[in-house]
Design an enzyme around this catalytic site. Structure first.
Site, PDB file in Angstrom:
ATOM      1  N   HIS A 115       2.223 -56.222 -28.619  1.00  0.00           N
ATOM      2  CA  HIS A 115       2.751 -54.913 -28.208  1.00  0.00           C
ATOM      3  C   HIS A 115       3.672 -54.384 -29.314  1.00  0.00           C
ATOM      4  CE1 HIS A 115       3.559 -52.076 -24.727  1.00  0.00           C
ATOM      5  NE2 HIS A 115       4.330 -51.627 -25.698  1.00  0.00           N
ATOM      6  N   GLU A 119       6.996 -49.936 -16.380  1.00  0.00           N
ATOM      7  CA  GLU A 119       8.311 -50.009 -17.029  1.00  0.00           C
ATOM      8  C   GLU A 119       9.196 -48.897 -16.485  1.00  0.00           C
ATOM      9  OE1 GLU A 119      10.405 -50.598 -21.370  1.00  0.00           O
ATOM     10  OE2 GLU A 119       8.815 -49.106 -21.236  1.00  0.00           O
TER      11      GLU A 119
END
Length: 343
Positions: free
Chosen positions: A16, A204
């Site tokens: 990521h 998130e």
């Protein structure tokens, strides 16, 4: 039991990392000086000095846009890929799957196809030079129309593969609160039909309900972040049972105000549920720390043992899109690191 080992020496993968966000601060300063650009304070101040109630997406996006505006040539694009690979090599990363939306760089390269080809070519060169396998994830943006995502998915499909300098997955990034998730399902189907992994962001900025939408409509192989899945134990069990991995980026979570401190990131809850976890730096230019720092923060904040750190590195390898032969090699190297830690 042995003492705490150097986490730079722990073999791991980095799954990521965003293209512009990977930029070194020194490179940012170089580019700003060359172009006569005055950088905003959000890029020159330490993000961790910002009070929790002043953190958030707006501050992040302003910083990212300012940095991205400096990436205006093939040479700069190549520099970013090469430096990201060099930095990963220094931190024990064996594989980097870097994410890019070529739309942002098309005006300076002649279109989205040459923009992507530049990154793929430099990924091959950087892989050979550093020993880090650099593969590419093409990502659409939630701030643009879903039809553009289909175009990007078709482009990604043309370069699909497993090795360095190839496209391994298709993502969906930017502000999770934008758009309707189901409208990107068609683009993800195009990508999956071409053999690409589905790698959308989710969980998130928004909670478990959003994760459920992403899972149901986009069929993810991995979740970009996904940490708020922990808010719904039944959903967490479902995601883990489906083999969907989590790309956890503690510095991002804290810098965006999702959690006040690293110790509040539900890493242990994910681990206890049996989740495959790959720690990532996300946008180290803005969040202030790279890959090893994420491992150090996880170990220190959650009091994790060397064995637990080794297991997290293993799941990062298993969650990667590398070949089985590469995975076997790296897993053996992790075993050796753990054995040395216990000696």
């Amino acid at each position: 039991m042995g003492g705490v080992r150097d986490l730079n020496l722990l073999p791991k993968t980095h799954l990521h990392l965003h293209f512009t966000g990977s930029m070194r601060p020194a490179t940012l300063r170089d580019l700003a000086a060359e172009q006569g650009v005055r950088l905003p304070a959000t890029l020159t101040d330490d993000v961790y000095d910002v009070p929790a109630d002043q953190r958030g997406w707006f501050r992040f996006q302003r910083s990212y846009d300012a940095a991205r505006a400096l990436v205006r040539s093939e040479a700069v694009m190549r520099r970013l890929v090469r430096e990201a690979a060099e930095d990963d090599a220094a931190e024990g990363s064996r594989r980097l799957e870097i994410q890019i939306d070529p739309t942002s760089y098309a005006p300076f390269t002649g279109g989205i196809t040459p923009a992507l080809e530049i990154v793929l070519d430099e990924a091959r060169l950087a892989s050979a030079a550093t020993g880090v396998e650099v593969a590419v994830i093409v990502a659409a943006s939630r701030t643009r129309h879903p039809l553009e995502a289909r175009t990007l998915a078709r482009l990604a499909a043309r370069y699909a593969g497993q090795g360095p300098g190839e496209v391994v997955g298709f993502g969906l990034s930017n502000d999770e609160r934008r758009g309707t998730t189901s409208e990107w399902a068609r683009a993800f189907k195009i990508a999956r039909d071409a053999g690409l992994a589905a790698l959308p962001h989710g969980g998130e900025l928004l909670g478990a309900d959003h994760v459920r939408e992403v899972v149901n409509h986009l069929g993810p192989t991995r979740l970009g972040h996904g940490v708020r899945t922990a808010e719904d134990p039944a959903l967490l069990e479902q995601v883990v049972a489906a083999g969907i991995a989590f790309e956890v980026c503690p510095a991002s979570n804290v810098s965006l105000g999702v959690f006040t401190e690293t110790r509040h990131v539900p890493l242990k809850k994910l681990m206890d549920a049996g989740a495959m976890i790959a720690l990532g730096a996300d946008d180290p230019l803005i969040f202030g720390s790279r890959l090893t720092a994420q491992y150090e923060a996880a170990q220190n904040s959650h009091d994790l043992s060397n064995a637990q750190m080794a297991q997290m590195a293993r799941t990062s390898v298993l969650a990667s899109l590398a070949s089985e032969s590469s995975k076997s090699l790296w897993l053996a190297q992790i075993d050796a690191w753990e054995a040395a830690a216990a000696a």
